[in-house]
Design a protein around this motif. Structure first.
Motif, PDB file in Angstrom:
ATOM      1  N   GLN A   3       0.850  -1.182   0.000  1.00  0.00           N
ATOM      2  CA  GLN A   3       0.000   0.000   0.000  1.00  0.00           C
ATOM      3  C   GLN A   3       0.893   1.242   0.000  1.00  0.00           C
ATOM      4  O   GLN A   3       1.903   1.287   0.720  1.00  0.00           O
ATOM      5  CB  GLN A   3      -0.915   0.021   1.230  1.00  0.00           C
ATOM      6  N   LEU A   4       0.491   2.221  -0.798  1.00  0.00           N
ATOM      7  CA  LEU A   4       1.258   3.453  -0.938  1.00  0.00           C
ATOM      8  C   LEU A   4       0.346   4.647  -0.672  1.00  0.00           C
ATOM      9  O   LEU A   4      -0.750   4.726  -1.242  1.00  0.00           O
ATOM     10  CB  LEU A   4       1.840   3.560  -2.345  1.00  0.00           C
ATOM     11  N   VAL A   5       0.801   5.560   0.174  1.00  0.00           N
ATOM     12  CA  VAL A   5       0.012   6.749   0.488  1.00  0.00           C
ATOM     13  C   VAL A   5       0.882   7.979   0.274  1.00  0.00           C
ATOM     14  O   VAL A   5       1.904   8.147   0.943  1.00  0.00           O
ATOM     15  CB  VAL A   5      -0.512   6.714   1.930  1.00  0.00           C
ATOM     16  N   GLU A   6       0.449   8.827  -0.655  1.00  0.00           N
ATOM     17  CA  GLU A   6       1.196  10.054  -0.954  1.00  0.00           C
ATOM     18  C   GLU A   6       0.674  11.214  -0.111  1.00  0.00           C
ATOM     19  O   GLU A   6      -0.498  11.238   0.280  1.00  0.00           O
ATOM     20  CB  GLU A   6       1.062  10.442  -2.434  1.00  0.00           C
ATOM     21  N   SER A   7       1.544  12.187   0.086  1.00  0.00           N
ATOM     22  CA  SER A   7       1.151  13.435   0.733  1.00  0.00           C
ATOM     23  C   SER A   7       2.097  14.534   0.282  1.00  0.00           C
ATOM     24  O   SER A   7       3.172  14.246  -0.256  1.00  0.00           O
ATOM     25  CB  SER A   7       1.172  13.300   2.261  1.00  0.00           C
ATOM     26  N   GLY A   8       1.685  15.782   0.510  1.00  0.00           N
ATOM     27  CA  GLY A   8       2.578  16.898   0.239  1.00  0.00           C
ATOM     28  C   GLY A   8       2.234  17.736  -0.977  1.00  0.00           C
ATOM     29  O   GLY A   8       2.892  18.740  -1.236  1.00  0.00           O
ATOM     30  N   GLY A   9       1.221  17.346  -1.722  1.00  0.00           N
ATOM     31  CA  GLY A   9       0.845  18.154  -2.883  1.00  0.00           C
ATOM     32  C   GLY A   9       0.216  19.463  -2.451  1.00  0.00           C
ATOM     33  O   GLY A   9      -0.071  19.698  -1.269  1.00  0.00           O
ATOM     34  N   GLY A  10       0.004  20.357  -3.420  1.00  0.00           N
ATOM     35  CA  GLY A  10      -0.613  21.631  -3.120  1.00  0.00           C
ATOM     36  C   GLY A  10      -0.409  22.612  -4.246  1.00  0.00           C
ATOM     37  O   GLY A  10      -0.048  22.243  -5.357  1.00  0.00           O
ATOM     38  N   VAL A  11      -0.662  23.875  -3.928  1.00  0.00           N
ATOM     39  CA  VAL A  11      -0.519  24.957  -4.900  1.00  0.00           C
ATOM     40  C   VAL A  11       0.705  25.785  -4.543  1.00  0.00           C
ATOM     41  O   VAL A  11       0.878  26.159  -3.377  1.00  0.00           O
ATOM     42  CB  VAL A  11      -1.777  25.854  -4.918  1.00  0.00           C
ATOM     43  N   VAL A  12       1.520  26.063  -5.530  1.00  0.00           N
ATOM     44  CA  VAL A  12       2.740  26.832  -5.310  1.00  0.00           C
ATOM     45  C   VAL A  12       2.980  27.727  -6.520  1.00  0.00           C
ATOM     46  O   VAL A  12       2.574  27.397  -7.638  1.00  0.00           O
ATOM     47  CB  VAL A  12       3.946  25.889  -5.065  1.00  0.00           C
ATOM     48  N   GLN A  13       3.616  28.843  -6.295  1.00  0.00           N
ATOM     49  CA  GLN A  13       3.951  29.734  -7.401  1.00  0.00           C
ATOM     50  C   GLN A  13       5.174  29.228  -8.155  1.00  0.00           C
ATOM     51  O   GLN A  13       6.015  28.516  -7.575  1.00  0.00           O
ATOM     52  CB  GLN A  13       4.211  31.148  -6.878  1.00  0.00           C
ATOM     53  N   ALA A  14       5.266  29.612  -9.403  1.00  0.00           N
ATOM     54  CA  ALA A  14       6.434  29.246 -10.201  1.00  0.00           C
ATOM     55  C   ALA A  14       7.703  29.708  -9.494  1.00  0.00           C
ATOM     56  O   ALA A  14       7.760  30.812  -8.947  1.00  0.00           O
ATOM     57  CB  ALA A  14       6.339  29.882 -11.584  1.00  0.00           C
ATOM     58  N   GLY A  15       8.699  28.824  -9.494  1.00  0.00           N
ATOM     59  CA  GLY A  15       9.941  29.101  -8.804  1.00  0.00           C
ATOM     60  C   GLY A  15       9.986  28.581  -7.382  1.00  0.00           C
ATOM     61  O   GLY A  15      11.041  28.568  -6.748  1.00  0.00           O
ATOM     62  N   GLY A  16       8.839  28.156  -6.887  1.00  0.00           N
ATOM     63  CA  GLY A  16       8.751  27.667  -5.525  1.00  0.00           C
ATOM     64  C   GLY A  16       9.130  26.205  -5.394  1.00  0.00           C
ATOM     65  O   GLY A  16       9.572  25.565  -6.364  1.00  0.00           O
ATOM     66  N   SER A  17       8.943  25.677  -4.181  1.00  0.00           N
ATOM     67  CA  SER A  17       9.337  24.297  -3.876  1.00  0.00           C
ATOM     68  C   SER A  17       8.213  23.567  -3.157  1.00  0.00           C
ATOM     69  O   SER A  17       7.394  24.182  -2.466  1.00  0.00           O
ATOM     70  CB  SER A  17      10.582  24.284  -2.987  1.00  0.00           C
ATOM     71  N   LEU A  18       8.212  22.260  -3.327  1.00  0.00           N
ATOM     72  CA  LEU A  18       7.322  21.366  -2.593  1.00  0.00           C
ATOM     73  C   LEU A  18       8.068  20.067  -2.344  1.00  0.00           C
ATOM     74  O   LEU A  18       8.956  19.696  -3.120  1.00  0.00           O
ATOM     75  CB  LEU A  18       6.049  21.049  -3.389  1.00  0.00           C
ATOM     76  N   ARG A  19       7.686  19.367  -1.283  1.00  0.00           N
ATOM     77  CA  ARG A  19       8.229  18.039  -1.043  1.00  0.00           C
ATOM     78  C   ARG A  19       7.082  17.052  -0.920  1.00  0.00           C
ATOM     79  O   ARG A  19       6.195  17.214  -0.072  1.00  0.00           O
ATOM     80  CB  ARG A  19       9.087  17.988   0.215  1.00  0.00           C
ATOM     81  N   LEU A  20       7.119  16.043  -1.761  1.00  0.00           N
ATOM     82  CA  LEU A  20       6.139  14.970  -1.706  1.00  0.00           C
ATOM     83  C   LEU A  20       6.693  13.810  -0.894  1.00  0.00           C
ATOM     84  O   LEU A  20       7.898  13.545  -0.919  1.00  0.00           O
ATOM     85  CB  LEU A  20       5.792  14.478  -3.115  1.00  0.00           C
ATOM     86  N   SER A  21       5.787  13.129  -0.199  1.00  0.00           N
ATOM     87  CA  SER A  21       6.162  11.940   0.565  1.00  0.00           C
ATOM     88  C   SER A  21       5.296  10.773   0.141  1.00  0.00           C
ATOM     89  O   SER A  21       4.125  10.951  -0.216  1.00  0.00           O
ATOM     90  CB  SER A  21       5.976  12.182   2.070  1.00  0.00           C
ATOM     91  N   CYS A  22       5.873   9.577   0.195  1.00  0.00           N
ATOM     92  CA  CYS A  22       5.131   8.354  -0.107  1.00  0.00           C
ATOM     93  C   CYS A  22       5.474   7.326   0.959  1.00  0.00           C
ATOM     94  O   CYS A  22       6.611   6.862   1.022  1.00  0.00           O
ATOM     95  CB  CYS A  22       5.477   7.832  -1.488  1.00  0.00           C
ATOM     96  N   ALA A  23       4.488   6.987   1.767  1.00  0.00           N
ATOM     97  CA  ALA A  23       4.682   5.994   2.815  1.00  0.00           C
ATOM     98  C   ALA A  23       4.202   4.641   2.318  1.00  0.00           C
ATOM     99  O   ALA A  23       3.058   4.505   1.860  1.00  0.00           O
ATOM    100  CB  ALA A  23       3.913   6.397   4.069  1.00  0.00           C
ATOM    101  N   ALA A  24       5.071   3.653   2.414  1.00  0.00           N
ATOM    102  CA  ALA A  24       4.754   2.302   1.952  1.00  0.00           C
ATOM    103  C   ALA A  24       4.504   1.383   3.137  1.00  0.00           C
ATOM    104  O   ALA A  24       5.140   1.514   4.180  1.00  0.00           O
ATOM    105  CB  ALA A  24       5.889   1.760   1.099  1.00  0.00           C
ATOM    106  N   SER A  25       3.561   0.467   2.955  1.00  0.00           N
ATOM    107  CA  SER A  25       3.283  -0.531   3.982  1.00  0.00           C
ATOM    108  C   SER A  25       2.907  -1.845   3.307  1.00  0.00           C
ATOM    109  O   SER A  25       2.638  -1.878   2.105  1.00  0.00           O
ATOM    110  CB  SER A  25       2.154  -0.071   4.909  1.00  0.00           C
TER     111      SER A  25
END
Length: 117
Positions: A3-25
């Motif tokens: 099972q895989l569960v993602e998190s960390g998405g969202g809205v960001v302006q160009a030039g910005g940063s985001l970090r996505l996570s995926c927890a596996a079980s």
């Protein structure tokens, strides 16, 4: 099963940063590679980055130098650090795990990343 569960998405302006996570079980021991794919509206799903259990990484040309994939084996979690984001990075990002030997793929439900210009 894995099972895989993602998190960390969202809205960001160009030039910005985001970090996505995926927890596996589940049957983690059967997996030899994990990664991220993305699908933009009206387009096919495409590979973004992968990382093997030995730490070998692979990136799509479009994200090289901007995105970094990493993993925390103790937490069974894979991360995607996304810097210098562009509007064309807007997509649903899916976590993927590939089963050793058979090549069977497991997928998360996806997390939406929107980059505004």
């Amino acid at each position: 099963q894995v099972q895989l569960v993602e998190s960390g998405g969202g809205v960001v302006q160009a030039g910005g940063s985001l970090r996505l996570s995926c927890a596996a079980s589940g049957s983690i021991f059967t997996i030899d590679r994990m990664g991220w794919y993305r699908q933009a509206p009206g387009k096919q799903r495409e590979l973004v980055a992968t990382i093997t259990t030995s730490g070998t990484t692979n990136y799509a040309d479009s994200v090289k130098g901007r995105f970094t994939i990493s993993r925390d084996s103790a937490k069974n979690t894979v991360y995607l650090q996304m810097n210098s984001l562009k509007p064309e990075d807007t997509a649903v990002y899916y976590c993927n795990a590939r089963r050793r030997g058979s090549g069977m793929d497991y997928w998360g439900k996806g997390t939406l990343v929107t980059v505004s210009s």
